[in-house]
Design a protein around this motif. Structure first.
Motif, mmCIF file in Angstrom:
data_model
loop_
_atom_site.group_PDB
_atom_site.id
_atom_site.type_symbol
_atom_site.label_atom_id
_atom_site.label_comp_id
_atom_site.label_asym_id
_atom_site.label_seq_id
_atom_site.Cartn_x
_atom_site.Cartn_y
_atom_site.Cartn_z
ATOM 1 N N PHE A 1 35.422 24.955 56.733
ATOM 2 C CA PHE A 1 36.350 23.991 56.145
ATOM 3 C C PHE A 1 35.895 22.548 56.360
ATOM 4 O O PHE A 1 36.253 21.665 55.577
ATOM 5 C CB PHE A 1 37.768 24.221 56.666
ATOM 6 N N ARG A 2 35.092 22.302 57.379
ATOM 7 C CA ARG A 2 34.484 20.975 57.529
ATOM 8 C C ARG A 2 33.564 20.694 56.336
ATOM 9 O O ARG A 2 33.594 19.605 55.742
ATOM 10 C CB ARG A 2 33.692 20.912 58.834
ATOM 11 N N ILE A 3 32.750 21.681 55.962
ATOM 12 C CA ILE A 3 31.887 21.535 54.788
ATOM 13 C C ILE A 3 32.738 21.376 53.525
ATOM 14 O O ILE A 3 32.466 20.524 52.668
ATOM 15 C CB ILE A 3 30.964 22.752 54.656
ATOM 16 N N PHE A 4 33.780 22.178 53.409
ATOM 17 C CA PHE A 4 34.687 22.133 52.266
ATOM 18 C C PHE A 4 35.300 20.746 52.107
ATOM 19 O O PHE A 4 35.344 20.191 50.996
ATOM 20 C CB PHE A 4 35.769 23.196 52.465
ATOM 21 N N GLU A 5 35.763 20.167 53.206
ATOM 22 C CA GLU A 5 36.372 18.826 53.160
ATOM 23 C C GLU A 5 35.377 17.783 52.665
ATOM 24 O O GLU A 5 35.711 16.940 51.829
ATOM 25 C CB GLU A 5 36.873 18.426 54.548
ATOM 26 N N LEU A 6 34.150 17.831 53.192
ATOM 27 C CA LEU A 6 33.136 16.882 52.755
ATOM 28 C C LEU A 6 32.825 17.058 51.271
ATOM 29 O O LEU A 6 32.768 16.084 50.511
ATOM 30 C CB LEU A 6 31.863 17.064 53.584
ATOM 31 N N ALA A 7 32.655 18.309 50.826
ATOM 32 C CA ALA A 7 32.258 18.567 49.446
ATOM 33 C C ALA A 7 33.365 18.263 48.458
ATOM 34 O O ALA A 7 33.083 17.858 47.318
ATOM 35 C CB ALA A 7 31.796 20.014 49.303
ATOM 36 N N ARG A 8 34.629 18.444 48.839
ATOM 37 C CA ARG A 8 35.717 18.150 47.900
ATOM 38 C C ARG A 8 35.879 16.639 47.712
ATOM 39 O O ARG A 8 36.590 16.193 46.806
ATOM 40 C CB ARG A 8 37.046 18.769 48.346
ATOM 41 N N THR A 9 35.188 15.862 48.555
ATOM 42 C CA THR A 9 35.118 14.418 48.362
ATOM 43 C C THR A 9 33.843 14.027 47.638
ATOM 44 O O THR A 9 33.871 13.286 46.659
ATOM 45 C CB THR A 9 35.190 13.688 49.710
ATOM 46 N N ASP A 10 32.696 14.561 48.107
ATOM 47 C CA ASP A 10 31.430 14.218 47.459
ATOM 48 C C ASP A 10 30.345 15.196 47.887
ATOM 49 O O ASP A 10 30.174 15.485 49.071
ATOM 50 C CB ASP A 10 30.993 12.798 47.804
ATOM 51 N N ALA A 11 29.579 15.676 46.914
ATOM 52 C CA ALA A 11 28.525 16.658 47.187
ATOM 53 C C ALA A 11 27.390 16.065 48.010
ATOM 54 O O ALA A 11 26.801 16.756 48.848
ATOM 55 C CB ALA A 11 27.986 17.211 45.870
ATOM 56 N N SER A 12 27.064 14.793 47.784
ATOM 57 C CA SER A 12 25.974 14.183 48.546
ATOM 58 C C SER A 12 26.347 14.018 50.013
ATOM 59 O O SER A 12 25.517 14.222 50.906
ATOM 60 C CB SER A 12 25.587 12.828 47.953
ATOM 61 N N LEU A 13 27.597 13.617 50.280
ATOM 62 C CA LEU A 13 28.030 13.506 51.667
ATOM 63 C C LEU A 13 27.958 14.861 52.362
ATOM 64 O O LEU A 13 27.507 14.968 53.509
ATOM 65 C CB LEU A 13 29.460 12.965 51.737
ATOM 66 N N ALA A 14 28.395 15.901 51.660
ATOM 67 C CA ALA A 14 28.340 17.245 52.241
ATOM 68 C C ALA A 14 26.897 17.671 52.480
ATOM 69 O O ALA A 14 26.573 18.256 53.518
ATOM 70 C CB ALA A 14 29.040 18.236 51.322
ATOM 71 N N THR A 15 26.019 17.383 51.534
ATOM 72 C CA THR A 15 24.614 17.758 51.665
ATOM 73 C C THR A 15 23.956 16.988 52.792
ATOM 74 O O THR A 15 23.169 17.544 53.568
ATOM 75 C CB THR A 15 23.879 17.525 50.339
ATOM 76 N N TRP A 16 24.266 15.695 52.896
ATOM 77 C CA TRP A 16 23.695 14.866 53.957
ATOM 78 C C TRP A 16 24.112 15.390 55.336
ATOM 79 O O TRP A 16 23.270 15.567 56.223
ATOM 80 C CB TRP A 16 24.158 13.408 53.796
ATOM 81 N N TYR A 17 25.396 15.661 55.519
ATOM 82 C CA TYR A 17 25.856 16.110 56.830
ATOM 83 C C TYR A 17 25.333 17.510 57.140
ATOM 84 O O TYR A 17 24.905 17.796 58.264
ATOM 85 C CB TYR A 17 27.387 16.103 56.896
ATOM 86 N N THR A 18 25.318 18.374 56.134
ATOM 87 C CA THR A 18 24.885 19.740 56.352
ATOM 88 C C THR A 18 23.377 19.834 56.559
ATOM 89 O O THR A 18 22.894 20.800 57.163
ATOM 90 C CB THR A 18 25.321 20.629 55.168
ATOM 91 N N ALA A 19 22.624 18.833 56.100
ATOM 92 C CA ALA A 19 21.186 18.812 56.391
ATOM 93 C C ALA A 19 20.948 18.838 57.900
ATOM 94 O O ALA A 19 19.995 19.470 58.382
ATOM 95 C CB ALA A 19 20.542 17.575 55.768
ATOM 96 N N GLN A 20 21.812 18.174 58.659
ATOM 97 C CA GLN A 20 21.707 18.167 60.117
ATOM 98 C C GLN A 20 22.482 19.319 60.731
ATOM 99 O O GLN A 20 21.949 20.092 61.530
ATOM 100 C CB GLN A 20 22.248 16.844 60.671
ATOM 101 N N ALA A 21 23.767 19.444 60.348
ATOM 102 C CA ALA A 21 24.657 20.409 60.993
ATOM 103 C C ALA A 21 24.389 21.840 60.554
ATOM 104 O O ALA A 21 24.760 22.777 61.266
ATOM 105 C CB ALA A 21 26.116 20.048 60.700
ATOM 106 N N GLY A 22 23.748 22.014 59.396
ATOM 107 C CA GLY A 22 23.468 23.346 58.884
ATOM 108 C C GLY A 22 21.990 23.671 58.934
ATOM 109 O O GLY A 22 21.534 24.467 59.751
ATOM 110 N N LEU A 23 21.205 23.030 58.080
ATOM 111 C CA LEU A 23 19.799 23.387 57.938
ATOM 112 C C LEU A 23 18.991 23.133 59.213
ATOM 113 O O LEU A 23 18.341 24.040 59.741
ATOM 114 C CB LEU A 23 19.169 22.606 56.769
ATOM 115 N N PHE A 24 19.012 21.883 59.707
ATOM 116 C CA PHE A 24 18.187 21.566 60.871
ATOM 117 C C PHE A 24 18.696 22.283 62.118
ATOM 118 O O PHE A 24 17.914 22.819 62.909
ATOM 119 C CB PHE A 24 18.162 20.056 61.090
ATOM 120 N N ARG A 25 20.010 22.332 62.275
ATOM 121 C CA ARG A 25 20.556 23.021 63.436
ATOM 122 C C ARG A 25 20.200 24.510 63.406
ATOM 123 O O ARG A 25 19.878 25.099 64.448
ATOM 124 C CB ARG A 25 22.075 22.852 63.487
ATOM 125 N N THR A 26 20.237 25.112 62.225
ATOM 126 C CA THR A 26 19.858 26.515 62.105
ATOM 127 C C THR A 26 18.387 26.719 62.435
ATOM 128 O O THR A 26 18.011 27.717 63.073
ATOM 129 C CB THR A 26 20.161 27.030 60.685
#
Length: 419
Positions: A100-125
Motif C-alpha cells: 500500500f506504500r507503493i499504491f499510495e505513491l503510484a496513485r499520485t504519480d508513477a514517477s514518484l513511485a518508480t523513483w522510490y521503488t528503485a531504492q526500496a524495491g529493486l536495489f533493496r532486493t
C-alpha cells in the motif's frame, strides 16, 4: 420504535478513511492502525507538497529533487513506528503495508513511485537476495535509511526481454597477489540502458557475464568510478519526471568485496525479478486508482448540457468499470502479497499479477481519458499524466507477452519461449 443506526463502532467516518470510494476492496481492514497512520502521513505529504509540482515537472521532463529528502525523512521503508527500534528485536514491516506504500505513491504519480521503488524495491532486493550475510549486515541499514543509494542495472541497449541469454556486459577477474586480502579485482565492460535514478545514485548494481564461466555475476559499482559514463535519455513520452540513464562501462575496476556473493547465475537474478514484479503490479494498480479518482473528480464538477457529466448514464457505466478494474487489481496484488508473506514465491504468480494489473490499468486510464474528453489530453486534470505514464509501466519489469508465456508454461508444462 427508535431508529437503529447502521453505523457500528468499528466503522470509520469518511474523513478517517484512506480509501472511501466503495472502500477499494475493504483496504482499511487489511491495515493496522499504525500502518494507516504512516500511510496517512504519506498521503498528506503527497497531496500538499508533491501534487502541486507534478504537472510542471512532468512537462519539463525533470524530477522535483526538492521532494527527495522530505520523502526519505518520512521513514517509510521500515518505519520505526511499525518495526520497533533498531537492535531491539526489530521486525520488518508487513508486506501488505509495503504494497500500500507503493499504491499510495503510484496513485499520485508513477514517477514518484518508480523513483522510490528503485531504492526500496529493486536495489533493496538486489542486496537482500544477492548479498552475503556479511555484506547485508554492512549495507542493508544504509539502504533502508538511503545513506547508500543504488539502482538495479540489468537492461541493456540490445537486450530487454531476452536479457537472460542476451546479457553482453562482461566481467573479467584479475587475480590479486597470492593470498591477498581483497581476493582480486574485476574489470567490467559493456552498456546498460533505461536505468532509472542512476544520476543520483551512489552505486550501480551492475549485472555482467563472467568471461571465465559464462555465468551472470553482480557488482556494486561506484557511480563516479573511472570508466563509468552516464547519459540522460531524452525524448520520452512516459515517466517524463523519472530520469533514465544510458550507462557505459569501459574497463571499470571493481574489487571482489563489492561483488554480490550470492549471485552466481541468472537463476539468482530471476529470484530477484520474481519478487520485484509484485512491486510493479502494485504500481499498476495505484496508477489505475489515481486515474479513476481524477476522472471521478472531473466529471462530478464539469457541467455539460446544464448537468454534471457524472449524471449521464454512459459516464456512470465507465466509472463503474474503472472501479471494477481497480478492485480486481487490488484483489490480485493483495492475494499475491499474502502468498509471499508465507514464503511462497512462484514465477507464474508474480507474472500473472503484473500482466493482469497492467491490462486493467491500461483500460482504466483510457476510460478516464475518454470521460474527461478534450481536457483529458492536458495536464490540468492529472488524467493525461496517468494515461501517458501507464504505457511505460505496461512494458517494464516484463512485457505482457513475456509474462503471459511464463504463466502459460506453468499451466501447460510446455515452454513457448523461442531460443
Amino acid at each position: 420504535m427508535a431508529e437503529v443506526s447502521v453505523e457500528t463502532a468499528t466503522q470509520k467516518t469518511t474523513q478517517e478513511r484512506l480509501y472511501s470510494v466503495c472502500d477499494y476492496y475493504d483496504a482499511e481492514s487489511l491495515l493496522t492502525g499504525g500502518e494507516r497512520r504512516v500511510l496517512g502521513r504519506l498521503r498528506e505529504f503527497l497531496d500538499t507538497q508533491a501534487r502541486p509540482l507534478l504537472a510542471d515537472y512532468w512537462e519539463r521532463g525533470e524530477f522535483p529533487d526538492q521532494l527527495a529528502r522530505p520523502l526519505i525523512d518520512l521513514d517509510l521503508m521500515e518505519p520505526a513506528e511499525l518495526t520497533g527500534s533498531p537492535g531491539a528485536g526489530q521486525a520488518p514491516a508487513r508486506g501488505i503495508y509495503q504494497g500500500f506504500r507503493i499504491f499510495e505513491l503510484a496513485r499520485t504519480d508513477a514517477s514518484l513511485a518508480t523513483w522510490y521503488t528503485a531504492q526500496a524495491g529493486l536495489f533493496r532486493t538486489a542486496i537482500r537476495v544477492g548479498a552475503s550475510a556479511e555484506q547485508q549486515a554492512e549495507w542493508m541499514p544504509r539502504v533502508i535509511d538511503f545513506s547508500l543509494k543504488g539502482v538495479f542495472s540489468l537492461t541493456e541497449p540490445e537486450s530487454g526481454s531476452d536479457i537472460a541469454g542476451g546479457l553482453s556486459t562482461t566481467a573479467r577477474r584479475e587475480k590479486g597477489p597470492e593470498g591477498g586480502p581483497d581476493g582480486g579485482t574485476w574489470v567490467l565492460d559493456g552498456e546498460k540502458r533505461w536505468i532509472g535514478g542512476a544520476a543520483t545514485a551512489d552505486v550501480l548494481a551492475v549485472f555482467a557475464r563472467d568471461t571465465a564461466d559464462g555465468q551472470v555475476k553482480a557488482f556494486l559499482v561506484d557511480r563516479e568510478a573511472a570508466g563509468v559514463t552516464l547519459a540522460k535519455i531524452h525524448g520520452k513520452t512516459a515517466l517524463r519526471m523519472m530520469q533514465n540513464a544510458h550507462i557505459t562501462l569501459d574497463a571499470v575496476r571493481v574489487p571482489e568485496s563489492r561483488r554480490l556473493h550470492n549471485v552466481n547465475s541468472f537463476r539468482d537474478v530471476a529470484a530477484m525479478l520474481r519478487a520485484m514484479r509484485s512491486d510493479v503490479a502494485w504500481i499498476a494498480t495505484g496508477i489505475a486508482a489515481g486515474a479513476f479518482e481524477a476522472a471521478l473528480k472531473y466529471v462530478t464538477a464539469r457541467q455539460q448540457f446544464g448537468r454534471p457529466l457524472a449524471s449521464f448514464q454512459l459516464v456512470q457505466e465507465k466509472l463503474a468499470r474503472m472501479l471494477g478494474n481497480v478492485t480486481a487489481a487490488l484483489s490480485l496484488v493483495v492475494r499475491l502479497t499474502e502468498q509471499q508473506e508465507k514464503g511462497i514465491y512462484r514465477d507464474q504468480d508474480s507474472a500473472l499479477a503484473k500482466m493482469q494489473t497492467s491490462l486493467l490499468m491500461r483500460e482504466t486510464v483510457a476510460q478516464a481519458r475518454e470521460v474527461v474528453g478534450g481536457n483529458g489530453i492536458t495536464l490540468d486534470s492529472d488524467v493525461a499524466r496517468f494515461h501517458a505514464d501507464a504505457e511505460a509501466v505496461y512494458s517494464y519489469e516484463g512485457t505482457h507477452e513475456i509474462n503471459a508465456l511464463i504463466v502459460g508454461r506453468a499451466l501447460t508444462g510446455h515452454s513457448a519461449f523461442t531460443h
